[in-house]
Design an enzyme around this catalytic site. Structure first.
Site, short mmCIF file in Angstrom:
data_model
loop_
_atom_site.label_atom_id
_atom_site.label_comp_id
_atom_site.label_asym_id
_atom_site.label_seq_id
_atom_site.Cartn_x
_atom_site.Cartn_y
_atom_site.Cartn_z
N TYR A 1 -3.88 1.73 16.18
CA TYR A 1 -2.62 1.77 16.92
C TYR A 1 -2.82 1.62 18.43
CZ TYR A 1 -0.43 3.21 12.59
OH TYR A 1 0.02 3.22 11.30
N ASN B 1 -7.29 1.57 10.28
CA ASN B 1 -5.96 1.77 10.87
C ASN B 1 -6.11 1.76 12.38
OD1 ASN B 1 -5.18 2.22 8.26
ND2 ASN B 1 -4.58 4.36 8.54
N GLU C 1 -3.41 -0.20 8.25
CA GLU C 1 -2.22 0.18 9.01
C GLU C 1 -2.30 -0.40 10.40
OE1 GLU C 1 -1.23 4.37 9.38
OE2 GLU C 1 -1.66 4.70 7.26
N GLU D 1 -7.31 8.29 6.63
CA GLU D 1 -7.54 8.96 7.90
C GLU D 1 -8.05 10.39 7.74
OE1 GLU D 1 -4.00 8.62 10.30
OE2 GLU D 1 -4.02 6.45 10.26
N ARG E 1 0.86 -1.19 0.00
CA ARG E 1 0.00 0.00 0.00
C ARG E 1 0.89 1.23 0.00
NH1 ARG E 1 -2.59 2.94 4.96
NH2 ARG E 1 -3.74 4.50 3.80
O1 IFM Z 1 2.67 7.67 10.01
C1 IFM Z 1 1.31 7.70 10.23
C2 IFM Z 1 0.57 7.52 8.92
O2 IFM Z 1 0.91 8.47 7.98
C3 IFM Z 1 -0.92 7.62 9.16
N1 IFM Z 1 -1.33 6.73 10.21
C4 IFM Z 1 -0.61 6.75 11.44
C5 IFM Z 1 0.88 6.60 11.17
C6 IFM Z 1 1.66 6.61 12.50
O3 IFM Z 1 1.42 7.80 13.19
#
Ligand code: IFM
Length: 468
Positions: A300, A298, A368, A171, A82
Site C-alpha cells: 500500500y 500486499n 492486495e 499478513e 481472492r
Molecule cells: O483491509 C485490509 C486487509 O484486511 C488487509 N490488508 C490491508 C487492507 C487495508 O488496510
C-alpha cells in the site's frame, strides 16, 4: 471507459487480474447458521476498540448477497477472486465439531464463482481466530498452529477440487504485532514475548497447513505478506540502524525463515533478550521453509523510520514493536484517507529488493493493492473516484516496471471488490471498486470498476492476439 493503452502494453501477456476481500470484512451473519465467535467479534463489541463501535455483525451482508457480488465479479471480467474462509464458521470452537452449514456456504460461493468463470483463491486465515482458541492462549501457544493445520486439512478436503490457489496466512505481521503487541487489532494485547511467540506459531501453523494442503493434493500454495519498503530518515548511523531493526520487525521475521532457512540474523539487535525463546523447536525451520508455489505480496505504501528512545525503559516489559524506532512521513505527496502516502516507485523497489535478496523466491502474486478514498454517490447516481483510478494505474505500472526488471510477478488481486469493514477504522475507509451504502447495503460500481473492467478486457484481447 477507455483502457490506458500504455498499461495494457507494458503488463506481460498472460498477466492475470483479480479482486480480493476477507470474510469478517464482508460476510456479516455473525451468529447465523452455527458460526462461532471470533476474536474480532469480541474485540469489535468491546467499547472503544473500533471507530464508532463498528462491528462486522452485518458488514456487507455478503453471506446473503453473494450471488449479487459474484455477478459484480463476472461483470468485471476478473480471472480470479481472492476471499477468505471464516474458521469459526467451519469450526465454531476452532477444533472439534464441524458446522455443516458453514461448509455448505463456501460450497455455494465456490460453485457460483466457477459458474461465472472466476477462479477461486482461498485465504485460510485472515485474522478471524475462533475466540475459543484465543481463550486457550491464541497464537501464543503451539496448539493453535496445530488446530490451524486441522482446519486447513478440512478446507482442502472439501474444496480442493475447485480452488485454484491457497493462501495459508494473510499478513501475519498484523496478526502477531498489531494484534499482540500494538493492541490496535484483536485480541488487543500489548506484549513482548507473547507477540514474538505468536509470530513463530503463525509460521509453524503455515508450515503445518502447507503439509496438509499438499497431502490433500491442493494446487498452488503460498502465503501472503505485507512487506514494507523501509526508508531511513537520514544517513546518520543511528537512523540506518533503526531502519535495520524495522526491516527485521516488518519483513525479515517472515522472509528469513520462509526463504533463507534461518531466523533473522539481526533479531538480537532488534529485540534484545526477548528474541529467540522456548517456543522454537528443532525441525521448525525445515517445516516453515518448505518450498512454496508463490509468494503473495500486499503493498500500500512505504515507511520511513528514524531512531527514537524506547517507549518503555525496562527491556523486559517492552512490547515487540517497541524497538527504538519512530515513523516519519517525509513524502511530499498525496495521501489516501488512511493517511498513507502514495509512492508507487516504492512498490517497484520492494519487488526488486525481494528478487535480489532471495534466490529461492517463488513467483509473486500481488494479493492486495488499492486505496481508500472519500467516495460518495453523486447526484447522477455515480461514484467518480478519479484518485483511485490514478492510484491503480500508477501501481500497476510500478508492477510492470518490476517485471521488466526481471521480477516474476504473475498477477494482481485488487483490494477490494467492495467497500467493507476496515477493522479498527470501521466503515469510514472505502477501499472498494464497488460503493456499499451501509444503511441500505446497495452496491454501486464506481468509475474505477468500469476502468478496471476495460483494462482487463483490453489486456485479455492483447494476450489472445499474441497467442495467435
Ligand atoms: O483491509 C485490509 C486487509 O484486511 C488487509 N490488508 C490491508 C487492507 C487495508 O488496510
Amino acid at each position: 471507459m477507455n483502457a490506458p493503452a500504455q498499461l495494457v502494453r507494458c503488463l506481460p501477456a498472460g498477466f492475470r487480474f483479480g479482486a480480493a476481500t476477507a470474510a469478517y470484512q464482508i460476510e456479516g451473519a455473525h451468529r447465523e447458521d452455527g458460526r462461532g465467535p471470533s476474536v474480532w467479534d469480541t474485540f469489535s463489541h468491546t467499547p472503544g476498540r473500533t471507530l464508532d463501535g463498528a462491528t462486522g455483525d452485518t458488514a456487507c451482508d455478503h453471506y446473503h448477497r453473494y450471488p449479487e457480488d459474484v455477478a459484480l465479479l463476472r461483470g468485471l471480467g476478473v480471472d480470479g477472486y481472492r476471499f477468505s474462509i471464516s474458521w469459526p464458521r467451519l469450526l465454531p470452537q476452532g477444533t472439534g465439531p464441524v458446522n455443516a452449514k458453514g461448509l455448505d456456504f463456501y460450497d455455494r460461493l465456490i460453485d457460483e464463482l466457477l459458474a461465472a468463470g472466476v477462479a477461486p483463491a482461498v485465504t485460510l486465515y485472515h485474522w478471524d481466530l475462533p475466540q475459543a482458541l484465543e481463550d486457550r492462549g491464541g497464537w501464543r501457544v503451539r496448539a493453535t498452529a496445530e488446530a490451524f493445520a486441522a482446519f486447513a486439512a478440512l478446507a482442502a478436503e472439501r474444496y480442493g477440487d475447485r480452488v485454484e490457489r491457497w493462501i495459508t496466512l494473510n499478513e501475519p505481521y498484523c496478526s502477531a504485532f498489531v494484534g499482540y503487541a500494538e493492541g490496535r487489532h484483536a485480541p488487543g494485547a500489548r506484549e513482548g514475548r507473547g507477540a514474538l511467540a505468536a509470530a513463530h506459531h503463525l509460521l509453524v501453523g503455515h508450515g503445518l497447513a502447507v503439509r496438509e494442503l499438499r497431502a490433500a493434493g491442493a494446487r498452488e500454495i503460498g502465503i501472503t505478506l505485507n512487506l514494507d519498503r523501509v526508508h531511513a530518515a537520514s544517513t546518520l548511523p543511528e537512523d540506518l540502524a533503526a531502519r535495520r531493526r524495522a526491516k527485521v520487525l516488518h519483513n525479515e521475521v517472515w522472509t528469513e525463515p520462509l526463504f533463507a532457512g534461518r531466523y533473522p540474523p539481526q533479531e538480537r539487535q532488534t529485540w534484545g533478550g526477548l528474541a529467540g525463546g522456548p517456543w522454537r523447536r528443532p525441525g521448525d525451520l525445515e517445516l516453515i521453509g518448505a518450498p512454496l508455489d508463490f509468494l503473495g505480496v500486499n503493498f500500500y505504501r512505504p515507511i520511513t523510520v528514524a531512531a527514537a528512545p524506547h517507549r518503555e525503559a525496562d527491556p523486559e516489559r517492552r512490547t515487540a514493536v517497541d524497538i527504538g524506532v519512530t515513523e516519519l512521513d517525509p513524502y511530499g505527496t498525496r495521501h489516501t484517507t488512511m493517511g498513507w502516502p502514495v509512492v508507487p516507485a516504492a512498490f517497484t523497489e520492494l519487488l526488486r529488493e525481494l528478487h535480489r535478496r532471495h534466490p529461492r523466491l517463488p513467483p509473486i502474486w500481488i494479493t492486495e493493492n488499492g486505496t481508500a478514498e472519500a467516495d460518495t454517490v453523486g447526484a447522477d447516481g455515480l461514484v467518480h473516484d478519479a484518485q483511485r483510478i490514478d492510484y491503480l494505474a500508477e501501481h500497476l505500472a510500478a508492477v510492470a516496471e518490476a517485471v521488466a526488471a526481471g521480477v516474476d510477478v504473475r498477477g494482481y488481486y485488487l483490494w477490494s471488490l467492495l467497500d467493507n469493514f476496515e477493522w479498527a477504522r470501521g466503515y469510514a475507509q472505502r477501499f472498494g471498486l464497488v460503493h456499499v451504502d451501509f444503511d441500505t447495503l446497495t452496491r454501486t460500481p464506481k468509475d474505477s470498476y468500469h476502468w478496471y473492467r476495460a483494462l482487463i478486457a483490453a489486456h485479455r484481447a492483447r494476450t489472445e492476439e499474441a497467442a495467435r
